[in-house]
Write an enzyme that holds these catalytic residues in place. Structure first.
Site, short mmCIF file in Angstrom:
data_model
loop_
_atom_site.label_atom_id
_atom_site.label_comp_id
_atom_site.label_asym_id
_atom_site.label_seq_id
_atom_site.Cartn_x
_atom_site.Cartn_y
_atom_site.Cartn_z
N TYR A 199 0.83 -1.21 0.00
CA TYR A 199 0.00 0.00 0.00
C TYR A 199 0.86 1.26 0.00
CZ TYR A 199 -3.86 3.13 1.12
OH TYR A 199 -4.79 4.12 1.08
N PHE A 232 -6.72 19.57 -24.93
CA PHE A 232 -7.47 18.36 -25.27
C PHE A 232 -8.84 18.45 -24.56
CE2 PHE A 232 -8.74 13.91 -24.48
CZ PHE A 232 -8.96 13.57 -25.79
N ASP A 233 -9.84 17.75 -25.08
CA ASP A 233 -11.23 17.84 -24.55
C ASP A 233 -11.32 17.70 -23.04
OD1 ASP A 233 -11.04 16.82 -27.13
OD2 ASP A 233 -12.92 15.72 -26.99
N ASP A 237 1.41 18.94 -21.47
CA ASP A 237 0.51 17.79 -21.46
C ASP A 237 1.22 16.80 -22.39
OD1 ASP A 237 -1.37 15.88 -22.00
OD2 ASP A 237 -3.01 17.26 -22.46
N ALA A 277 1.28 13.51 -23.11
CA ALA A 277 0.78 12.17 -23.45
C ALA A 277 1.58 11.53 -24.59
CB ALA A 277 -0.70 12.24 -23.83
N LYS A 280 -0.79 6.46 -23.52
CA LYS A 280 -0.26 6.70 -24.86
C LYS A 280 1.22 6.32 -24.87
CE LYS A 280 -4.11 9.39 -24.79
NZ LYS A 280 -4.95 9.56 -23.60
N HIS A 334 -21.67 12.95 -27.87
CA HIS A 334 -21.19 11.94 -28.83
C HIS A 334 -21.11 10.54 -28.24
CE1 HIS A 334 -17.68 13.40 -26.73
NE2 HIS A 334 -16.96 12.38 -27.17
N1 F0G Z 1 -4.30 14.90 -22.87
C1 F0G Z 1 -4.26 14.45 -24.13
C2 F0G Z 1 -3.42 15.18 -25.13
C3 F0G Z 1 -4.99 13.33 -24.51
O1 F0G Z 1 -4.94 12.90 -25.77
C4 F0G Z 1 -5.78 12.66 -23.54
C5 F0G Z 1 -6.58 11.49 -23.88
C6 F0G Z 1 -5.78 13.15 -22.22
C7 F0G Z 1 -5.03 14.28 -21.93
C8 F0G Z 1 -6.60 12.52 -21.14
O2 F0G Z 1 -6.01 11.34 -20.74
O3 F0G Z 1 -7.67 9.55 -21.34
O4 F0G Z 1 -5.79 9.12 -19.75
O5 F0G Z 1 -7.67 10.54 -19.07
N2 F0G Z 1 -6.86 11.15 -25.06
C9 F0G Z 1 -7.61 9.99 -25.49
C10 F0G Z 1 -7.77 10.02 -26.98
C11 F0G Z 1 -8.89 9.77 -24.77
O6 F0G Z 1 -8.52 9.17 -27.52
O7 F0G Z 1 -7.16 10.85 -27.66
P1 F0G Z 1 -6.84 10.07 -20.20
#
Ligand code: F0G
Length: 473
Positions: A73, A125-126, A216, A218, A259, A450
């Protein structure tokens, strides 16, 4: 001798069968899924290009790490392996594990967001935007102009427009801007890379106004490799050094490890700011878990540590970047318009240009994604009117400025023949594209429509002209 063929730099030890279906079955499946590809069972998808997130194949070494992961833990060995790897790569002292990227975003923006604050970025990102806005702050994007000219190739369409950023900072006052985030690569606008020159320019700007800059990150390794390929002065530089230089310019970073850490789940938030990290750990303990596991199993931490090393292997990155280029070239040969050049993690098809006969209010990108599934069992994702989900007072969807279908390539999962197949299916769609018809909404939620929207095809005909029309009543 430099060979022309770039091979997958791995051999396959474990395989999974693909979901093979007939066109007739897929027509039925689309109907029961209400023309929403999120409602389709993955086992009914042949080639799944919905996302490159968490869909990669781990290596034998990573699976080995899964077995040796320490599940204690507190203070697990796997946590220290994870922390060391991230500290070594990024240079940040405070490393906070999280279950995925958006958990880092939620925690960070709870600490630094809030009303009357602005977060500036090349593009959020969204999930980043959603978390910024959920905190009460506003997310402002400053992409370069060439990012929006999809047809014309440019090496660094992920760059930020520094002048526009500065104008905004002067207008709103630096004290109201707690953070600038550079998304590498820029997922929302085609998986395009940011140049080192641009990162340095943004860093200078941020220093001038006392605004911290985070990455960010990823897809940091894909971004670093594209710098090596495209930016003057980096051709001979090991990609790990390029990545380290990117992190050196920043004050912190967060990562969806799903990623470029080559794992199926995980992430981190890292920085040097002790005050922010202390508040972040408080929130982490509330919702994610204790600070040495953050919602992950020890084995996940172990696999991430290994993946972060593997991803910087240049043979891997050469294959990875080539896969997207190869798919992009194949689509262009069939006259399918894409965001050019292809991005690091996939290809974005410009459905607005491909299907000019479908009005934006009839979801051309969603219609193309459905036709792609119907004809070939391939699943992509719509980035357009449905995903952006803006509505007028009467609840009608407002057309988005772009209509894209993203074909994201999972890491180390598909081979070249799978990609050849995708190209062939697109050839068929291109030949019969006037048969693809738009869609109408039956039902859509207010939040992130969506994922759950129900749609139906308009009138007759869809899919590919060489076969019986698919969307007929
Ligand atoms: N930042 C970027 C640039 C991303 O592409 C994503 C996720 C996230 C943050 C959020 O990360 O999914 O681990 O919570 N992108 C996925 C996609 C969902 O399909 O491009 P997460």
């Amino acid at each position: 001798m430099e060979w022309k063929t770039i091979i997958e730099p791995f051999k396959i030890k474990s395989v999974e069968p693909l979901g093979i279906t007939t066109r007739e079955e897929r027509l039925h499946i689309l109907g029961t899924a209400h023309y929403n590809l999120f409602n389709i069972r993955a086992e009914k998808v042949l080639i799944d290009l919905l996302t490159d997130s968490g869909t990669g194949a781990m290596s034998a070494a990573q699976w080995g790490g899964i077995m040796t992961g320490d599940e204690s833990y507190a203070g697990a060995r796997s946590y220290y392996n994870f922390e060391n790897e991230i500290k070594g790569l990024t240079g940040f002292d405070e490393v906070i594990p999280v279950h995925q990227g958006r958990a880092a975003e939620k925690i960070l923006f709870t600490v630094i967001g809030g009303k009357n604050r602005y977060i500036i970025s090349n593009s959020h990102f969204d999930t980043t935007r959603a978390n910024v806005e959920f905190s009460g702050a506003q997310a402002m994007d400053f992409p370069v102009k060439e990012a929006l000219d999809f047809d014309k190739p440019a090496p660094f369409k992920g760059n930020a427009d520094i002048q526009a950023m500065e104008k905004f900072i002067k207008e709103k006052g630096a004290k109201n801007i707690p953070l600038c985030v550079m998304t590498v690569t820029n997922n929302s606008l085609g998986g395009q890379p940011v140049s080192m020159e641009n990162l340095k320019g943004v860093q200078n700007l941020c220093r001038k106004y006392g605004i911290p800059m985070f990455l960010d990150c990823a897809r940091f390794a894909e971004n670093a490799y594209l710098i090596k390929l495209r930016e003057k002065g980096y051709a001979q530089c090991p990609v790990r050094e390029i990545a380290e230089e990117m992190f050196e310019l920043a004050d912190g970073a967060w990562m969806s490890a799903k990623k470029d850490a080559l794992v199926n789940i995980g992430g981190f938030l890292a920085m040097n700011n002790r005050e922010w990290s202390a508040s972040a750990r408080q929130l982490l303990i509330l919702t994610e878990g204790f600070s040495t596991y953050g919602g992950l199993a020890g084995r996940d931490l172990e696999a991430i540590a290994i993946g972060l090393r593997e991803v910087l292997d240049e043979n891997y990155l050469q294959y990875r970047i080539r896969s997207a280029q190869y798919l992009g070239e194949g689509l262009l040969k069939h006259g399918v318009p894409i965001i050019n050049p292809p991005g690091g993690h996939g290809v974005y098809v410009n459905a607005k240009k491909f299907l000019p006969h479908i009005k934006p209010v009839n979801f051309p990108a969603q219609a193309l994604a459905c036709a792609l599934y119907l004809e070939g069992g391939i699943r992509g994702v719509e980035i357009g009117t449905l995903m952006f989900g803006r509505r007028d007072a009467g609840g009608h969807f407002l057309p988005a400025s772009m209509e894209l279908v993203r074909l994201a390539i999972p890491r180390r999962v598909y081979t070249q023949s799978h990609i050849d197949y995708v190209i062939e299916v697109f050839g068929c769609l291109a030949a019969g594209k006037t048969n693809i018809k738009g869609l109408e909404i039956i039902e859509a939620s207010q939040v992130l429509p969506h994922f759950t929207a129900k749609l139906k095809p308009m009138g007759k005909g869809a899919g590919c002209s060489t076969k019986k029309s698919g969307f007929q009543k």
